[in-house]
Write an enzyme that holds these catalytic residues in place. Structure first.
Site, PDB file in Angstrom:
ATOM      1  N   GLY A 238       0.820  -1.285  -0.067  1.00 14.01           N
ATOM      2  CA  GLY A 238      -0.017   0.083   0.011  1.00 14.01           C
ATOM      3  C   GLY A 238       0.771   1.285   0.209  1.00 14.01           C
ATOM      4  O   GLY A 238       2.120   1.376   0.067  1.00 14.01           O
ATOM      5  N   CYS A 264      11.555  -1.552   4.756  1.00 10.70           N
ATOM      6  CA  CYS A 264      10.424  -1.477   3.574  1.00 10.70           C
ATOM      7  C   CYS A 264       9.384  -0.301   4.040  1.00 10.70           C
ATOM      8  O   CYS A 264       9.660   0.718   3.934  1.00 10.70           O
ATOM      9  CB  CYS A 264       9.935  -2.784   3.218  1.00 10.70           C
ATOM     10  SG  CYS A 264      11.328  -3.891   2.771  1.00 10.70           S
ATOM     11  N   PHE A 265       8.132  -0.813   4.297  1.00 10.74           N
ATOM     12  CA  PHE A 265       7.181  -0.049   4.774  1.00 10.74           C
ATOM     13  C   PHE A 265       7.572   0.560   5.901  1.00 10.74           C
ATOM     14  O   PHE A 265       7.111   1.782   6.270  1.00 10.74           O
ATOM     15  CB  PHE A 265       5.821  -0.734   4.637  1.00 10.74           C
ATOM     16  CG  PHE A 265       4.530  -0.177   4.828  1.00 10.74           C
ATOM     17  CD1 PHE A 265       4.196   0.527   3.566  1.00 10.74           C
ATOM     18  CD2 PHE A 265       3.742   0.465   5.793  1.00 10.74           C
ATOM     19  CE1 PHE A 265       3.128   1.349   3.397  1.00 10.74           C
ATOM     20  CE2 PHE A 265       2.687   0.987   5.791  1.00 10.74           C
ATOM     21  CZ  PHE A 265       2.205   1.385   4.575  1.00 10.74           C
ATOM     22  N   ASN A 306      11.381  -4.905  -2.662  1.00 10.23           N
ATOM     23  CA  ASN A 306       9.879  -4.935  -3.079  1.00 10.23           C
ATOM     24  C   ASN A 306       9.025  -3.566  -2.659  1.00 10.23           C
ATOM     25  O   ASN A 306       8.384  -3.759  -1.739  1.00 10.23           O
ATOM     26  CB  ASN A 306       9.259  -6.194  -2.590  1.00 10.23           C
ATOM     27  CG  ASN A 306       7.649  -6.149  -2.801  1.00 10.23           C
ATOM     28  OD1 ASN A 306       7.238  -5.520  -3.931  1.00 10.23           O
ATOM     29  ND2 ASN A 306       6.833  -7.027  -2.365  1.00 10.23           N
ATOM     30  N   HIS A 354      14.890  -5.661   2.137  1.00  6.66           N
ATOM     31  CA  HIS A 354      14.713  -6.883   2.924  1.00  6.66           C
ATOM     32  C   HIS A 354      16.314  -7.766   3.372  1.00  6.66           C
ATOM     33  O   HIS A 354      16.679  -8.493   2.584  1.00  6.66           O
ATOM     34  CB  HIS A 354      13.883  -8.055   2.136  1.00  6.66           C
ATOM     35  CG  HIS A 354      12.808  -7.584   1.910  1.00  6.66           C
ATOM     36  ND1 HIS A 354      11.743  -7.878   2.850  1.00  6.66           N
ATOM     37  CD2 HIS A 354      11.880  -6.879   0.843  1.00  6.66           C
ATOM     38  CE1 HIS A 354      10.316  -7.440   2.336  1.00  6.66           C
ATOM     39  NE2 HIS A 354      10.594  -7.016   1.064  1.00  6.66           N
ATOM     40  N   GLU A 356      16.234  -9.705   5.694  1.00  8.96           N
ATOM     41  CA  GLU A 356      15.956 -10.959   6.045  1.00  8.96           C
ATOM     42  C   GLU A 356      16.125 -12.125   4.683  1.00  8.96           C
ATOM     43  O   GLU A 356      16.567 -13.303   4.758  1.00  8.96           O
ATOM     44  CB  GLU A 356      14.536 -11.392   6.609  1.00  8.96           C
ATOM     45  CG  GLU A 356      13.355 -11.388   5.645  1.00  8.96           C
ATOM     46  CD  GLU A 356      12.955 -10.348   4.985  1.00  8.96           C
ATOM     47  OE1 GLU A 356      12.689 -10.318   3.782  1.00  8.96           O
ATOM     48  OE2 GLU A 356      13.509  -9.076   5.327  1.00  8.96           O
TER      49      GLU A 356
END
Length: 380
Positions: A238, A264-265, A306, A354, A356
Site C-alpha cells: 500500500g 520497507c514499509f 519489493n 529486505h 531477512e
C-alpha cells in the site's frame, strides 16, 4: 476472482493493461479473472517467497526470468500462510518439477489457492512496456471471463489505483503471537506487523530475541505492554501516505527513545514520522539483485527489494527533525533512491529493502546485528 478446474489450465488467456495494450497467452494456475497493479520482479530464484510476501497484496507480478517453476512448491519456504499476489505472469512455465523438497507443481499450487495467471506471453516486451510507461492497473482473463477486449479494458480501468491504497491491516495478523528466541533469550522486541514475512522474526530469534508480533492496529500502549527492549516496524503493501496510525505510533516510540528498526514499509513510516514526504516510483524496485550502498561504511550490497513507494529525503545533508538529526544511510546505486534512514541522536534506523531475504542474497543480514547492538548499548 473466479476459478475453474485444472482441466482448463491450457485455456486461452489475455492480459489487458489499463493503457489498452494486450498480451495473449495460456491460462496458468486458476482459470477466471483477476485485477491488480502490474509490476515486474527481476529475481531468477525464490519465486515461492515472492508469491507469499504480503507486500505483493493487490499486485500482478510479472517474472522477468523466462523459465519459472522448475523447483516446484514445498511446504518449508512460504513467507506467510498463503499466496498474496493477485495474479502471476510467466513466459515459459516448467513442465516438470525437479527438486527433492517439491510437494507439488507451481501450477497446481496457484490453482489450489485460486490465483489466476497467464503464461506463454512475451514477458520481456511487457517488462519494457512497464519500464517506459510505469506500473499500471491490469487484468488477466481466461475461460468464461474472456470477452471483447474493449469490455475487458473498461473493467480494468474501473479498478482502484495503488496510490492512496491503505492495505497493511488487510494482510497483518489479527492477534498478537510470539516467536521465541532460539537458544538463550537476550532481548524482547515488539514487532508491528504491517505485512511481515515469516523469516523476519526468525532472523531476530536466531540472535536471541523473543519477538512479539502485534497487529498493524497496535497502539503505543500495546507495544509497551510487552516491555520491549526494541521496537520493529515491518514491510507491507500500500501507500505509506495513508498510514497515519502507524506513523503516530512510531512517533510515540521515538519520543521514548526506544531502539527502533524498520524495513520497507517501516522505512517509509520512519520517513513520515521524521517529517519527510513519500512518493510513488515509476515502476518500483522488485527482485533480489538491487545494488545498495551503505553510506556509513561505503560497502555495496546486493539486496532484495519489493517497494513501489520511496521516502523523499535529502541525500546531501543532515536534516533536523523533531527527534534529532537524521540522515540518509543507504542509497540505491541504480537511481539514487533513498534506501535507508538513521537518527544520529537516538537509536533508530531503517532500510527500504529486505535484510531477512530468505531466498538470498544475504549481504544485508548484518542489519539485524546492528539492531542488537543498539539494544545492547541501551541496556548498558
Amino acid at each position: 476472482m473466479t476459478t475453474s478446474t485444472r482441466g482448463a489450465a491450457k485455456a486461452p488467456a489475455v492480459l489487458v493493461l489499463e493503457d489498452g495494450r494486450a498480451f495473449r497467452g495460456r491460462a496458468y494456475g486458476a482459470v477466471g479473472e483477476t485485477f491488480g497493479e502490474a509490476v515486474f520482479s527481476t529475481g531468477m530464484t525464490g519465486y515461492q517467497e515472492t508469491l507469499t510476501d504480503p507486500s505483493y497484496h493487490r499486485q500482478v507480478v510479472v517474472m522477468t526470468a523466462p523459465h519459472v517453476g522448475n523447483t516446484g512448491v514445498n511446504d518449508e519456504d512460504p513467507e506467510s500462510g498463503r499466496i498474496w499476489v493477485s495474479g502471476y505472469v510467466v513466459r515459459d512455465p516448467a513442465r516438470v518439477s525437479s527438486n527433492w523438497r517439491a510437494r507439488r507443481s507451481l501450477d497446481e499450487e496457484l490453482e489450489r489457492q485460486g490465483v489466476v495467471g497467464i503464461s506463454g506471453i512475451d514477458t520481456r516486451a511487457l517488462t519494457r512496456h512497464l519500464r517506459e510507461r510505469g506500473a499500471m492497473r491490469v487484468g488477466i482473463f481466461s475461460g468464461d471471463a474472456l470477452a471483447d477486449e474493449a469490455a475487458l479494458l473498461a473493467r480494468v480501468q474501473a479498478q482502484p489505483q495503488m496510490k492512496g491504497a491503505n492495505l497493511s491491516a488487510e494482510v497483518a495478523t489479527k492477534e498478537t503471537y510470539v516467536v521465541p528466541a532460539i537458544g538463550e533469550k537476550k532481548f524482547t522486541v515488539a514487532a508491528v506487523d504491517l505485512g511481515i514475512k515469516g523469516m523476519t522474526p526468525h532472523r531476530m530469534a536466531e540472535r536471541g530475541i523473543e519477538v512479539h508480533v502485534l497487529p498493524a492496529t497496535a497502539t503505543a500502549e500495546d507495544i509497551y505492554a510487552v516491555n520491549p527492549d526494541g521496537v520493529f516496524f515491518s514491510n507491507g503493501p500500500g501507500d505509506p501516505a495513508t498510514a497515519d496510525g502507524p506513523v503516530a505510533v512510531m512517533q510515540a516510540v521515538l519520543e521514548r527513545k526506544t531502539p527502533l528498526f524498520g524495513i520497507c514499509f517501516g522505512n517509509q513510516i520512519l520517513g513520515r514520522a521524521l517529517g519527510f514526504g513519500t512518493y510513488k516510483l515509476k515502476y518500483g524496485h522488485r527482485g533480489i539483485n538491487q545494488p545498495v550502498q551503505d553510506r556509513t561504511t561505503g560497502k555495496v550490497e546486493v539486496t532484495a527489494h519489493n517497494h513501489g513507494f520511496a521516502v523523499d529525503a535529502p541525500l546531501d545533508k543532515v536534516s533536523d527533525t523533531p527527534y534529532g538529526r537524521a540522515e540518509v544511510s543507504h542509497v540505491c546505486l541504480n537511481d539514487q533512491v533513498v534506501e535507508g534512514l538513521q537518527l544520529l541522536d537516538q537509536p533508530a534506523f531503517s532500510v527500504q529493502y529486505h535484510p531477512e531475504a530468505a531466498a538470498g542474497p544475504h549481504d544485508a543480514a548484518y542489519l539485524f546485528d546492528r539492531f542488537v547492538s543498539l539494544m545492547e548499548a541501551e541496556r548498558a
